[in-house]
Design a protein around this motif. Structure first.
Motif, PDB file in Angstrom:
ATOM      1  N   LEU A 192     -71.260  40.406  84.592  1.00 32.23           N
ATOM      2  CA  LEU A 192     -70.462  39.728  85.617  1.00 32.23           C
ATOM      3  C   LEU A 192     -70.717  40.414  86.953  1.00 32.23           C
ATOM      4  O   LEU A 192     -70.442  41.609  87.094  1.00 32.23           O
ATOM      5  CB  LEU A 192     -68.971  39.795  85.272  1.00 32.23           C
ATOM      6  CG  LEU A 192     -68.533  39.076  83.979  1.00 32.23           C
ATOM      7  CD1 LEU A 192     -67.048  39.322  83.729  1.00 32.23           C
ATOM      8  CD2 LEU A 192     -68.814  37.586  84.066  1.00 32.23           C
ATOM      9  N   HIS A 338     -64.847  43.867  91.393  1.00 34.75           N
ATOM     10  CA  HIS A 338     -65.195  44.519  90.122  1.00 34.75           C
ATOM     11  C   HIS A 338     -66.153  43.630  89.330  1.00 34.75           C
ATOM     12  O   HIS A 338     -66.195  42.410  89.526  1.00 34.75           O
ATOM     13  CB  HIS A 338     -63.934  44.773  89.293  1.00 34.75           C
ATOM     14  CG  HIS A 338     -63.268  43.515  88.846  1.00 34.75           C
ATOM     15  ND1 HIS A 338     -62.492  42.739  89.711  1.00 34.75           N
ATOM     16  CD2 HIS A 338     -63.299  42.841  87.668  1.00 34.75           C
ATOM     17  CE1 HIS A 338     -62.061  41.678  89.063  1.00 34.75           C
ATOM     18  NE2 HIS A 338     -62.541  41.686  87.832  1.00 34.75           N
ATOM     19  N   LEU A 349     -61.074  45.238  76.028  1.00 34.24           N
ATOM     20  CA  LEU A 349     -60.542  45.743  77.288  1.00 34.24           C
ATOM     21  C   LEU A 349     -59.076  45.322  77.376  1.00 34.24           C
ATOM     22  O   LEU A 349     -58.779  44.118  77.388  1.00 34.24           O
ATOM     23  CB  LEU A 349     -61.322  45.122  78.447  1.00 34.24           C
ATOM     24  CG  LEU A 349     -61.285  45.791  79.814  1.00 34.24           C
ATOM     25  CD1 LEU A 349     -61.860  47.195  79.739  1.00 34.24           C
ATOM     26  CD2 LEU A 349     -62.064  44.962  80.830  1.00 34.24           C
TER      27      LEU A 349
HETATM   28  O1  LIG Z   1     -65.098  43.088  81.092  1.00 37.48           O
HETATM   29  C1  LIG Z   1     -64.953  43.726  82.154  1.00 37.48           C
HETATM   30  O2  LIG Z   1     -65.238  44.917  82.271  1.00 37.48           O
HETATM   31  C2  LIG Z   1     -64.391  43.028  83.380  1.00 37.48           C
HETATM   32  C3  LIG Z   1     -64.027  41.594  83.109  1.00 37.48           C
HETATM   33  C4  LIG Z   1     -63.648  40.933  84.420  1.00 37.48           C
HETATM   34  O3  LIG Z   1     -64.325  40.983  85.403  1.00 37.48           O
HETATM   35  C5  LIG Z   1     -62.365  40.261  84.507  1.00 37.48           C
HETATM   36  O4  LIG Z   1     -61.685  40.212  83.462  1.00 37.48           O
HETATM   37  O5  LIG Z   1     -62.043  39.773  85.617  1.00 37.48           O
END
Ligand SMILES: O=C(O)CCC(=O)C(=O)O
Ligand SMILES: C[N+](C)(C)CCCC[C@H](N)C(=O)O
Length: 370
Positions: A192, A338, A349
Protein backbone atom coordinates in the motif's frame (compact mmCIF):
# COMPACT_ATOMS: atom_id res chain seq x y z
CA UNK A 1 1.98 38.74 34.57
CA UNK A 2 1.27 42.32 33.29
CA UNK A 3 -0.22 44.74 35.78
CA UNK A 4 -2.64 47.49 34.79
CA UNK A 5 -1.12 50.90 34.22
CA UNK A 6 -4.06 52.96 32.89
CA UNK A 7 -7.64 52.53 31.71
CA UNK A 8 -9.49 55.07 29.51
CA UNK A 9 -13.06 55.12 28.22
CA UNK A 10 -13.14 56.14 24.55
CA UNK A 11 -16.71 56.21 23.15
CA UNK A 12 -17.97 52.64 23.30
CA UNK A 13 -14.62 51.06 24.12
CA UNK A 14 -12.03 50.78 26.86
CA UNK A 15 -8.34 51.30 26.17
CA UNK A 16 -6.28 49.29 28.68
CA UNK A 17 -2.53 49.93 29.04
CA UNK A 18 -0.45 47.29 30.86
CA UNK A 19 2.84 48.05 32.56
CA UNK A 20 4.78 46.03 29.92
CA UNK A 21 3.61 48.57 27.32
CA UNK A 22 0.89 46.38 25.81
CA UNK A 23 -2.24 48.34 24.93
CA UNK A 24 -5.53 46.61 24.13
CA UNK A 25 -8.83 48.21 23.08
CA UNK A 26 -11.93 46.32 24.32
CA UNK A 27 -15.37 47.05 22.87
CA UNK A 28 -18.11 47.60 25.47
CA UNK A 29 -20.31 44.79 24.07
CA UNK A 30 -17.36 42.37 24.39
CA UNK A 31 -16.70 43.44 27.96
CA UNK A 32 -20.36 43.02 28.96
CA UNK A 33 -20.39 39.61 27.22
CA UNK A 34 -17.42 38.55 29.37
CA UNK A 35 -18.98 39.59 32.66
CA UNK A 36 -18.33 36.80 35.14
CA UNK A 37 -20.85 37.74 37.84
CA UNK A 38 -23.28 35.00 38.90
CA UNK A 39 -26.15 36.63 36.99
CA UNK A 40 -24.17 36.53 33.72
CA UNK A 41 -21.98 33.42 34.03
CA UNK A 42 -22.39 29.89 35.38
CA UNK A 43 -19.01 29.22 36.99
CA UNK A 44 -19.96 25.56 37.52
CA UNK A 45 -20.52 24.85 33.83
CA UNK A 46 -18.24 27.61 32.44
CA UNK A 47 -21.17 28.81 30.33
CA UNK A 48 -22.84 32.17 29.88
CA UNK A 49 -26.25 32.50 31.49
CA UNK A 50 -27.83 34.87 29.00
CA UNK A 51 -28.48 34.63 25.27
CA UNK A 52 -26.39 36.74 22.92
CA UNK A 53 -29.57 38.64 22.01
CA UNK A 54 -30.18 39.43 25.68
CA UNK A 55 -26.92 41.31 26.19
CA UNK A 56 -28.34 44.75 26.98
CA UNK A 57 -27.50 47.72 24.76
CA UNK A 58 -25.68 49.62 27.50
CA UNK A 59 -22.74 51.97 27.86
CA UNK A 60 -19.90 52.22 30.39
CA UNK A 61 -20.89 54.78 33.04
CA UNK A 62 -17.74 54.67 35.19
CA UNK A 63 -14.48 52.75 35.64
CA UNK A 64 -12.34 52.14 38.73
CA UNK A 65 -9.10 50.13 38.68
CA UNK A 66 -5.93 49.17 40.49
CA UNK A 67 -2.95 47.16 39.25
CA UNK A 68 -4.80 43.85 39.26
CA UNK A 69 -8.43 44.51 38.23
CA UNK A 70 -11.02 46.83 36.70
CA UNK A 71 -14.52 47.59 38.01
CA UNK A 72 -17.04 48.79 35.37
CA UNK A 73 -20.40 50.31 36.31
CA UNK A 74 -22.82 50.09 33.33
CA UNK A 75 -25.65 52.45 32.36
CA UNK A 76 -28.15 49.84 33.67
CA UNK A 77 -26.27 49.96 37.04
CA UNK A 78 -24.89 46.46 36.48
CA UNK A 79 -21.34 46.05 37.83
CA UNK A 80 -18.61 43.89 36.25
CA UNK A 81 -15.10 43.06 37.48
CA UNK A 82 -12.24 42.07 35.11
CA UNK A 83 -8.88 40.67 36.24
CA UNK A 84 -5.79 42.10 34.52
CA UNK A 85 -4.50 38.56 33.87
CA UNK A 86 -7.73 37.65 32.05
CA UNK A 87 -7.73 40.76 29.88
CA UNK A 88 -4.04 40.43 28.96
CA UNK A 89 -4.80 37.10 27.20
CA UNK A 90 -6.74 38.97 24.49
CA UNK A 91 -3.90 40.86 22.88
CA UNK A 92 -4.44 39.52 19.37
CA UNK A 93 -0.94 38.16 18.68
CA UNK A 94 -0.85 36.53 22.14
CA UNK A 95 -4.30 35.02 21.60
CA UNK A 96 -3.53 33.71 18.10
CA UNK A 97 -0.05 32.41 18.92
CA UNK A 98 -1.54 30.29 21.70
CA UNK A 99 -3.65 28.56 19.05
CA UNK A 100 -0.97 28.04 16.44
CA UNK A 101 1.20 24.93 16.36
CA UNK A 102 4.70 24.60 15.04
CA UNK A 103 5.15 20.97 14.12
CA UNK A 104 8.75 19.76 13.84
CA UNK A 105 8.87 18.61 10.22
CA UNK A 106 10.92 15.54 9.48
CA UNK A 107 12.35 13.74 6.45
CA UNK A 108 12.88 10.00 6.51
CA UNK A 109 14.33 7.69 9.11
CA UNK A 110 16.00 10.54 11.07
CA UNK A 111 12.69 10.79 12.95
CA UNK A 112 13.13 7.28 14.39
CA UNK A 113 15.50 8.64 17.04
CA UNK A 114 13.17 11.54 17.85
CA UNK A 115 9.70 10.04 18.29
CA UNK A 116 8.80 9.07 21.85
CA UNK A 117 9.20 5.45 22.89
CA UNK A 118 7.35 5.04 26.19
CA UNK A 119 6.61 1.87 28.13
CA UNK A 120 2.89 1.20 28.33
CA UNK A 121 2.87 1.23 32.15
CA UNK A 122 4.47 4.68 32.19
CA UNK A 123 2.05 5.91 29.51
CA UNK A 124 -1.03 4.56 31.25
CA UNK A 125 -0.04 5.31 34.85
CA UNK A 126 1.91 8.56 34.85
CA UNK A 127 1.26 12.14 33.80
CA UNK A 128 4.89 12.36 32.64
CA UNK A 129 4.46 9.33 30.38
CA UNK A 130 1.30 10.74 28.84
CA UNK A 131 2.94 14.15 28.38
CA UNK A 132 5.87 12.56 26.52
CA UNK A 133 3.56 10.65 24.16
CA UNK A 134 1.27 13.59 23.36
CA UNK A 135 4.23 15.95 22.94
CA UNK A 136 5.70 13.51 20.40
CA UNK A 137 2.36 13.36 18.57
CA UNK A 138 2.21 17.16 18.40
CA UNK A 139 5.86 17.60 17.42
CA UNK A 140 6.46 14.65 15.07
CA UNK A 141 3.02 13.14 14.49
CA UNK A 142 3.96 9.74 15.91
CA UNK A 143 4.87 7.83 19.08
CA UNK A 144 5.65 4.24 20.04
CA UNK A 145 4.16 2.54 23.09
CA UNK A 146 6.31 -0.40 24.16
CA UNK A 147 5.74 -3.42 26.36
CA UNK A 148 2.08 -3.77 25.32
CA UNK A 149 0.67 -7.23 25.96
CA UNK A 150 0.13 -8.85 22.55
CA UNK A 151 -3.65 -8.76 22.54
CA UNK A 152 -6.44 -6.60 21.21
CA UNK A 153 -7.64 -6.03 24.78
CA UNK A 154 -4.29 -4.60 25.89
CA UNK A 155 -4.14 -2.50 22.72
CA UNK A 156 -7.61 -1.15 23.51
CA UNK A 157 -6.35 0.19 26.84
CA UNK A 158 -3.76 2.21 24.90
CA UNK A 159 -6.42 3.48 22.46
CA UNK A 160 -8.64 4.56 25.33
CA UNK A 161 -5.78 6.42 27.03
CA UNK A 162 -5.07 8.23 23.74
CA UNK A 163 -8.61 9.58 23.71
CA UNK A 164 -10.93 6.66 23.10
CA UNK A 165 -11.83 4.13 20.41
CA UNK A 166 -13.39 5.91 17.43
CA UNK A 167 -16.11 3.76 15.85
CA UNK A 168 -16.52 3.76 12.07
CA UNK A 169 -17.93 1.33 9.53
CA UNK A 170 -14.72 -0.66 10.04
CA UNK A 171 -15.74 -1.18 13.69
CA UNK A 172 -14.15 0.03 16.90
CA UNK A 173 -11.10 -2.09 17.71
CA UNK A 174 -10.14 -3.89 14.53
CA UNK A 175 -7.87 -6.74 13.48
CA UNK A 176 -6.59 -6.30 9.93
CA UNK A 177 -5.50 -9.45 8.14
CA UNK A 178 -5.41 -10.49 4.48
CA UNK A 179 -9.02 -11.66 4.77
CA UNK A 180 -11.43 -9.36 2.93
CA UNK A 181 -13.59 -8.33 5.87
CA UNK A 182 -14.15 -5.09 3.96
CA UNK A 183 -13.88 -4.09 0.32
CA UNK A 184 -10.49 -2.49 0.80
CA UNK A 185 -6.93 -3.46 -0.09
CA UNK A 186 -5.91 -2.99 3.54
CA UNK A 187 -7.54 -6.40 3.99
CA UNK A 188 -5.13 -8.02 1.55
CA UNK A 189 -1.35 -8.61 1.49
CA UNK A 190 -0.52 -6.25 -1.36
CA UNK A 191 1.79 -3.24 -0.92
CA UNK A 192 0.00 0.00 0.00
CA UNK A 193 1.52 3.30 -1.08
CA UNK A 194 1.59 5.85 1.72
CA UNK A 195 -1.78 7.50 2.23
CA UNK A 196 -4.09 9.13 4.73
CA UNK A 197 -7.13 7.13 5.76
CA UNK A 198 -10.76 8.24 5.39
CA UNK A 199 -10.45 10.89 2.66
CA UNK A 200 -14.09 9.95 1.93
CA UNK A 201 -15.31 10.86 5.47
CA UNK A 202 -16.44 14.38 6.36
CA UNK A 203 -13.90 14.09 9.16
CA UNK A 204 -11.01 11.66 8.85
CA UNK A 205 -9.86 9.64 11.83
CA UNK A 206 -7.57 11.66 14.07
CA UNK A 207 -5.09 9.03 15.18
CA UNK A 208 -4.43 5.52 14.04
CA UNK A 209 -3.06 2.85 16.38
CA UNK A 210 -1.32 -0.14 14.78
CA UNK A 211 -0.16 -3.07 16.91
CA UNK A 212 1.20 -6.05 14.96
CA UNK A 213 -0.28 -8.92 16.96
CA UNK A 214 1.20 -11.62 14.73
CA UNK A 215 3.22 -12.18 11.60
CA UNK A 216 4.02 -15.84 11.04
CA UNK A 217 5.17 -18.04 8.17
CA UNK A 218 6.05 -15.13 5.97
CA UNK A 219 8.00 -11.94 5.38
CA UNK A 220 7.55 -8.32 4.35
CA UNK A 221 4.75 -6.25 5.83
CA UNK A 222 7.03 -3.37 6.79
CA UNK A 223 5.28 -0.16 7.85
CA UNK A 224 6.05 3.12 6.09
CA UNK A 225 5.48 6.61 7.47
CA UNK A 226 6.09 9.96 5.80
CA UNK A 227 5.56 13.50 7.07
CA UNK A 228 2.71 14.86 4.95
CA UNK A 229 3.39 18.40 6.18
CA UNK A 230 7.03 18.19 5.09
CA UNK A 231 6.04 17.13 1.58
CA UNK A 232 3.42 19.86 1.33
CA UNK A 233 5.93 22.45 2.56
CA UNK A 234 8.44 21.33 -0.09
CA UNK A 235 5.72 21.54 -2.75
CA UNK A 236 4.97 25.10 -1.64
CA UNK A 237 8.64 26.05 -2.11
CA UNK A 238 9.26 24.24 -5.39
CA UNK A 239 5.84 24.17 -7.08
CA UNK A 240 3.88 27.06 -5.56
CA UNK A 241 1.14 26.95 -8.19
CA UNK A 242 0.54 23.25 -7.44
CA UNK A 243 0.44 24.04 -3.71
CA UNK A 244 -2.07 26.79 -4.43
CA UNK A 245 -4.18 24.37 -6.47
CA UNK A 246 -4.15 21.64 -3.81
CA UNK A 247 -5.12 24.10 -1.07
CA UNK A 248 -8.16 25.25 -3.04
CA UNK A 249 -9.41 22.42 -5.24
CA UNK A 250 -11.93 20.04 -3.64
CA UNK A 251 -10.71 16.57 -4.54
CA UNK A 252 -13.48 13.99 -4.31
CA UNK A 253 -12.92 10.61 -2.63
CA UNK A 254 -15.23 7.63 -2.24
CA UNK A 255 -15.52 4.37 -0.32
CA UNK A 256 -17.78 1.77 -1.91
CA UNK A 257 -18.83 -1.50 -0.30
CA UNK A 258 -22.11 -3.42 -0.13
CA UNK A 259 -24.47 -1.10 1.74
CA UNK A 260 -21.90 1.71 1.92
CA UNK A 261 -21.21 4.69 -0.29
CA UNK A 262 -19.13 7.29 1.52
CA UNK A 263 -18.13 10.31 -0.53
CA UNK A 264 -16.51 13.59 0.40
CA UNK A 265 -14.63 16.36 -1.39
CA UNK A 266 -12.06 18.61 0.24
CA UNK A 267 -8.64 20.10 -0.51
CA UNK A 268 -5.72 17.67 -0.33
CA UNK A 269 -3.86 20.33 1.69
CA UNK A 270 -6.17 22.08 4.14
CA UNK A 271 -4.98 25.35 5.65
CA UNK A 272 -6.26 27.06 8.79
CA UNK A 273 -6.97 30.78 9.12
CA UNK A 274 -3.27 31.43 9.77
CA UNK A 275 -2.47 29.71 6.44
CA UNK A 276 -0.74 26.97 8.46
CA UNK A 277 -1.20 23.42 7.12
CA UNK A 278 -4.01 21.86 9.13
CA UNK A 279 -4.55 18.54 7.36
CA UNK A 280 -3.38 16.37 4.46
CA UNK A 281 -5.99 14.24 2.73
CA UNK A 282 -3.92 12.24 0.27
CA UNK A 283 -4.98 8.82 -0.95
CA UNK A 284 -4.36 7.84 -4.58
CA UNK A 285 -6.62 4.80 -4.32
CA UNK A 286 -9.90 6.29 -3.15
CA UNK A 287 -10.16 9.15 -5.65
CA UNK A 288 -13.39 9.29 -7.65
CA UNK A 289 -13.51 9.94 -11.38
CA UNK A 290 -14.14 13.69 -11.47
CA UNK A 291 -15.45 16.08 -14.10
CA UNK A 292 -13.42 19.27 -14.45
CA UNK A 293 -14.42 22.82 -15.28
CA UNK A 294 -11.64 23.12 -17.85
CA UNK A 295 -8.77 21.30 -19.48
CA UNK A 296 -6.43 23.42 -17.38
CA UNK A 297 -8.10 22.28 -14.16
CA UNK A 298 -7.83 18.64 -15.20
CA UNK A 299 -4.15 18.95 -16.01
CA UNK A 300 -3.48 20.93 -12.82
CA UNK A 301 -5.11 18.07 -10.87
CA UNK A 302 -2.73 15.46 -12.25
CA UNK A 303 0.36 17.69 -12.27
CA UNK A 304 -0.05 18.88 -8.67
CA UNK A 305 -0.97 15.46 -7.23
CA UNK A 306 2.00 13.85 -8.98
CA UNK A 307 4.40 16.55 -7.80
CA UNK A 308 3.17 16.16 -4.22
CA UNK A 309 3.27 12.38 -4.47
CA UNK A 310 6.93 12.44 -5.56
CA UNK A 311 7.86 13.74 -2.11
CA UNK A 312 5.78 11.06 -0.42
CA UNK A 313 7.20 8.30 -2.64
CA UNK A 314 10.78 9.54 -2.24
CA UNK A 315 12.45 6.79 -0.17
CA UNK A 316 14.60 9.42 1.56
CA UNK A 317 11.42 10.99 2.94
CA UNK A 318 10.05 7.71 4.22
CA UNK A 319 10.57 6.01 7.58
CA UNK A 320 10.30 2.28 6.93
CA UNK A 321 10.35 -0.17 9.82
CA UNK A 322 8.88 -3.48 10.87
CA UNK A 323 6.24 -3.37 13.60
CA UNK A 324 6.84 -6.13 16.12
CA UNK A 325 4.37 -7.61 18.62
CA UNK A 326 4.47 -5.63 21.86
CA UNK A 327 5.01 -2.22 20.33
CA UNK A 328 2.00 -0.12 19.34
CA UNK A 329 2.54 2.63 16.78
CA UNK A 330 0.28 5.68 17.11
CA UNK A 331 0.29 8.44 14.50
CA UNK A 332 -1.59 11.55 13.41
CA UNK A 333 -3.74 10.70 10.37
CA UNK A 334 -4.24 14.43 9.68
CA UNK A 335 -0.49 14.82 9.12
CA UNK A 336 1.40 11.58 8.51
CA UNK A 337 0.81 9.26 5.58
CA UNK A 338 1.21 5.57 6.21
CA UNK A 339 1.64 2.52 4.03
CA UNK A 340 3.16 -0.95 4.01
CA UNK A 341 5.22 -3.26 1.86
CA UNK A 342 3.61 -6.44 0.56
CA UNK A 343 3.81 -9.50 2.73
CA UNK A 344 3.43 -13.24 2.83
CA UNK A 345 2.23 -15.42 5.65
CA UNK A 346 -0.27 -14.63 8.37
CA UNK A 347 -0.13 -11.00 9.56
CA UNK A 348 -2.57 -9.58 12.09
CA UNK A 349 -2.61 -5.84 12.77
CA UNK A 350 -4.72 -4.79 15.76
CA UNK A 351 -5.70 -1.24 16.56
CA UNK A 352 -8.30 1.49 16.27
CA UNK A 353 -8.89 5.04 15.18
CA UNK A 354 -9.03 7.85 17.76
CA UNK A 355 -11.06 10.98 16.96
CA UNK A 356 -9.05 14.19 16.55
CA UNK A 357 -11.18 16.13 19.03
CA UNK A 358 -10.60 13.43 21.63
CA UNK A 359 -6.82 13.18 21.39
CA UNK A 360 -6.38 16.96 21.20
CA UNK A 361 -8.62 17.17 24.27
CA UNK A 362 -6.22 14.86 26.12
CA UNK A 363 -3.22 16.88 24.94
CA UNK A 364 -4.91 20.13 26.03
CA UNK A 365 -5.89 18.69 29.43
CA UNK A 366 -2.23 17.76 29.91
CA UNK A 367 -1.30 21.33 28.85
CA UNK A 368 0.83 19.93 26.06
CA UNK A 369 -1.10 22.37 23.84
CA UNK A 370 -3.29 25.40 24.62
O1 LIG B 1 -1.33 -3.18 6.97
C1 LIG B 1 -0.76 -2.12 7.30
O2 LIG B 1 0.36 -2.08 7.81
C2 LIG B 1 -1.46 -0.79 7.07
C3 LIG B 1 -2.84 -0.96 6.50
C4 LIG B 1 -3.39 0.41 6.14
O3 LIG B 1 -2.79 1.21 5.48
C5 LIG B 1 -4.68 0.80 6.67
O4 LIG B 1 -5.29 -0.06 7.34
O5 LIG B 1 -5.08 1.96 6.42
C1 LIG C 1 -8.20 -1.26 8.78
N1 LIG C 1 -8.48 0.16 8.86
C2 LIG C 1 -9.75 0.38 9.50
C3 LIG C 1 -7.41 0.86 9.62
C4 LIG C 1 -8.41 0.76 7.52
C5 LIG C 1 -9.50 0.31 6.59
C6 LIG C 1 -9.28 0.82 5.20
C7 LIG C 1 -8.95 2.30 5.14
C8 LIG C 1 -8.90 2.84 3.72
N2 LIG C 1 -7.91 2.13 2.90
C9 LIG C 1 -8.54 4.31 3.75
O1 LIG C 1 -7.46 4.66 3.28
O2 LIG C 1 -9.29 5.11 4.30
Amino acid sequence: MSALQSVNITDGSLTVLFDDGTSIVFEDVWLRDQCRCSACYNSTTFQRVQHLLDIPDVTITSVEYDKSQILIVWSDNHESIYKAEFLSEFEYSVWTNKRRRRPLLWRGKEVASKVAKVHVDKFLNSVEGAEIVFTSLIDYGAALIEGVEVSLEATEKVCKALGGVQHTMFGGMWEVTNVMLHADTAYTNVPLAVHNDNTYFNEAAGLQVFHCLEHSNGSGGESILVDGFYGASQLKKEFPEDYEFLTNFDLEAQYLEDGHNFRYAAPVIRLDKFKDIQQIRFNVYDRTAMAFSSQEECRAYYRSLRNLSRYYENLECQWKFKLVPGTALVFDNFRLLHGRTGFTGKRVLGGSYVARSEWLNKARALRVIN
